[in-house]
Design a protein around this motif. Structure first.
Motif, PDB file in Angstrom:
ATOM      1  N   ASN A  56       9.242   8.896   3.823  1.00  0.00           N
ATOM      2  CA  ASN A  56       9.568   8.445   2.464  1.00  0.00           C
ATOM      3  C   ASN A  56      10.980   8.800   2.019  1.00  0.00           C
ATOM      4  O   ASN A  56      11.293   8.730   0.835  1.00  0.00           O
ATOM      5  CB  ASN A  56       8.544   8.921   1.426  1.00  0.00           C
ATOM      6  CG  ASN A  56       7.184   8.312   1.669  1.00  0.00           C
ATOM      7  OD1 ASN A  56       7.084   7.185   2.128  1.00  0.00           O
ATOM      8  ND2 ASN A  56       6.140   9.059   1.383  1.00  0.00           N
ATOM      9  N   LYS A  75       9.302   5.542   7.151  1.00  0.00           N
ATOM     10  CA  LYS A  75       7.867   5.763   7.217  1.00  0.00           C
ATOM     11  C   LYS A  75       7.529   6.578   8.466  1.00  0.00           C
ATOM     12  O   LYS A  75       6.421   6.545   8.966  1.00  0.00           O
ATOM     13  CB  LYS A  75       7.115   4.427   7.200  1.00  0.00           C
ATOM     14  CG  LYS A  75       7.257   3.679   5.894  1.00  0.00           C
ATOM     15  CD  LYS A  75       7.089   4.561   4.684  1.00  0.00           C
ATOM     16  CE  LYS A  75       5.795   4.430   3.982  1.00  0.00           C
ATOM     17  NZ  LYS A  75       5.669   5.342   2.834  1.00  0.00           N
ATOM     18  N   LYS A 145       3.456   1.999  -5.442  1.00  0.00           N
ATOM     19  CA  LYS A 145       2.797   2.715  -4.355  1.00  0.00           C
ATOM     20  C   LYS A 145       1.867   1.792  -3.561  1.00  0.00           C
ATOM     21  O   LYS A 145       1.931   1.737  -2.330  1.00  0.00           O
ATOM     22  CB  LYS A 145       2.020   3.895  -4.934  1.00  0.00           C
ATOM     23  CG  LYS A 145       1.553   4.893  -3.924  1.00  0.00           C
ATOM     24  CD  LYS A 145       0.799   6.013  -4.621  1.00  0.00           C
ATOM     25  CE  LYS A 145       1.351   7.334  -4.218  1.00  0.00           C
ATOM     26  NZ  LYS A 145       0.724   8.440  -4.918  1.00  0.00           N
ATOM     27  N   GLU A 146       1.013   1.074  -4.244  1.00  0.00           N
ATOM     28  CA  GLU A 146       0.059   0.188  -3.575  1.00  0.00           C
ATOM     29  C   GLU A 146       0.775  -0.917  -2.797  1.00  0.00           C
ATOM     30  O   GLU A 146       0.409  -1.242  -1.671  1.00  0.00           O
ATOM     31  CB  GLU A 146      -0.912  -0.434  -4.587  1.00  0.00           C
ATOM     32  CG  GLU A 146      -1.854   0.553  -5.233  1.00  0.00           C
ATOM     33  CD  GLU A 146      -1.218   1.361  -6.372  1.00  0.00           C
ATOM     34  OE1 GLU A 146      -0.144   0.962  -6.888  1.00  0.00           O
ATOM     35  OE2 GLU A 146      -1.782   2.414  -6.715  1.00  0.00           O
ATOM     36  N   TYR A 148       3.929  -0.927  -1.584  1.00  0.00           N
ATOM     37  CA  TYR A 148       4.651  -0.440  -0.408  1.00  0.00           C
ATOM     38  C   TYR A 148       3.727   0.167   0.643  1.00  0.00           C
ATOM     39  O   TYR A 148       4.048   0.136   1.835  1.00  0.00           O
ATOM     40  CB  TYR A 148       5.803   0.496  -0.808  1.00  0.00           C
ATOM     41  CG  TYR A 148       7.026  -0.335  -1.084  1.00  0.00           C
ATOM     42  CD1 TYR A 148       7.914  -0.660  -0.073  1.00  0.00           C
ATOM     43  CD2 TYR A 148       7.246  -0.869  -2.344  1.00  0.00           C
ATOM     44  CE1 TYR A 148       8.998  -1.474  -0.311  1.00  0.00           C
ATOM     45  CE2 TYR A 148       8.341  -1.686  -2.589  1.00  0.00           C
ATOM     46  CZ  TYR A 148       9.210  -1.990  -1.570  1.00  0.00           C
ATOM     47  OH  TYR A 148      10.287  -2.806  -1.799  1.00  0.00           O
ATOM     48  N   ASN A 149       2.578   0.671   0.248  1.00  0.00           N
ATOM     49  CA  ASN A 149       1.592   1.103   1.250  1.00  0.00           C
ATOM     50  C   ASN A 149       1.085  -0.102   2.029  1.00  0.00           C
ATOM     51  O   ASN A 149       0.910  -0.037   3.245  1.00  0.00           O
ATOM     52  CB  ASN A 149       0.439   1.861   0.597  1.00  0.00           C
ATOM     53  CG  ASN A 149       0.811   3.286   0.243  1.00  0.00           C
ATOM     54  OD1 ASN A 149       1.752   3.859   0.796  1.00  0.00           O
ATOM     55  ND2 ASN A 149       0.091   3.865  -0.704  1.00  0.00           N
ATOM     56  N   LYS A 150       0.876  -1.221   1.359  1.00  0.00           N
ATOM     57  CA  LYS A 150       0.434  -2.445   2.032  1.00  0.00           C
ATOM     58  C   LYS A 150       1.536  -2.970   2.960  1.00  0.00           C
ATOM     59  O   LYS A 150       1.274  -3.356   4.100  1.00  0.00           O
ATOM     60  CB  LYS A 150       0.048  -3.505   0.995  1.00  0.00           C
ATOM     61  CG  LYS A 150      -0.486  -4.777   1.588  1.00  0.00           C
ATOM     62  CD  LYS A 150      -1.784  -4.549   2.313  1.00  0.00           C
ATOM     63  CE  LYS A 150      -2.368  -5.862   2.782  1.00  0.00           C
ATOM     64  NZ  LYS A 150      -3.444  -5.675   3.744  1.00  0.00           N
ATOM     65  N   THR A 152       3.879  -1.217   4.376  1.00  0.00           N
ATOM     66  CA  THR A 152       3.957  -0.288   5.503  1.00  0.00           C
ATOM     67  C   THR A 152       2.833  -0.539   6.494  1.00  0.00           C
ATOM     68  O   THR A 152       3.071  -0.617   7.708  1.00  0.00           O
ATOM     69  CB  THR A 152       3.920   1.167   4.999  1.00  0.00           C
ATOM     70  OG1 THR A 152       5.045   1.377   4.152  1.00  0.00           O
ATOM     71  CG2 THR A 152       3.960   2.154   6.152  1.00  0.00           C
ATOM     72  N   ASN A 153       1.615  -0.686   6.001  1.00  0.00           N
ATOM     73  CA  ASN A 153       0.477  -0.967   6.897  1.00  0.00           C
ATOM     74  C   ASN A 153       0.690  -2.264   7.657  1.00  0.00           C
ATOM     75  O   ASN A 153       0.385  -2.350   8.850  1.00  0.00           O
ATOM     76  CB  ASN A 153      -0.826  -1.014   6.099  1.00  0.00           C
ATOM     77  CG  ASN A 153      -1.250   0.351   5.612  1.00  0.00           C
ATOM     78  OD1 ASN A 153      -0.844   1.376   6.164  1.00  0.00           O
ATOM     79  ND2 ASN A 153      -2.048   0.383   4.564  1.00  0.00           N
TER      80      ASN A 153
END
Length: 184
Positions: A56, A75, A145-146, A148-150, A152-153
């Motif tokens: 991060n 990441k 957050k949601e 960028y988490n998606k 990244t995944n």
């Protein structure tokens, strides 16, 4: 904020069989960064000005026309060369706010670069940027957050599928795997 460093290229013990990701500015392209092209060893990290950056961390390219001011969001733990500036926030939502601020203002930041032969930014110039930061309560309620988490995944999934393709395609081409009986 931190600058990166490059272990001596001629010292094989700094590079051979390295397992610490080491990024160059060409890998920073307004993206989420999940891998690097090169790796250094623990000894290379210890004997150079390279610094291990946490997941991060925001990295910004400092040099070059069209390259200066490009950013990436790490990441993975990684190091960078000296042409990068790393920005570490203590909160993921604040990291994403800063990332998006830098991305939105990238052209203005790039215009701050100076130099007659090569356009350069500096860590000090970046550190002195004026940023209007909303209250924490607003930053915490934004959906960064949601999202960028998606992202990244998805990046990790694309990387995994690319590796599977690269393994299977040669086997399909040379007939090692037969798919003629598969119904689609």
């Amino acid at each position: 904020m931190k600058n990166g460093g490059t272990p001596k290229r001629g010292e094989v013990n700094y590079w051979n069989n390295g397992n610490i990701p080491w990024l160059k500015t060409g890998e920073i392209n307004n993206n989420v960064i999940i891998k690097s092209e090169e790796y250094i060893t623990e000894l290379g990290l210890k004997k150079s000005s390279a610094k291990l950056l946490p997941v991060n961390t925001i990295v910004m390219a400092l040099y070059g026309k069209g390259t200066a001011a490009r950013i990436g969001l790490l990441k993975l733990e990684a190091t960078t060369n000296q042409a990068c500036c790393a920005m570490i926030c203590n909160d993921f939502n604040k990291t994403l706010f800063l990332y998006l601020f830098l991305l939105f203002n990238q052209k203005e930041i790039e215009n701050l670069a100076s130099g007659s032969v090569q356009q350069n930014l500096s860590k000090d110039l970046i550190a002195n940027l004026k940023i209007v930061v909303p209250p924490n309560s607003i930053i915490e309620n934004l959906p960064f957050k949601e999202i960028y988490n998606k992202i990244t995944n998805n990046c990790f999934e694309i990387e995994k599928l690319t590796k599977i393709r690269d393994i299977l395609l040669p086997k399909l081409m040379n007939g090692e795997i037969d798919v003629s009986n598969i119904e689609v």
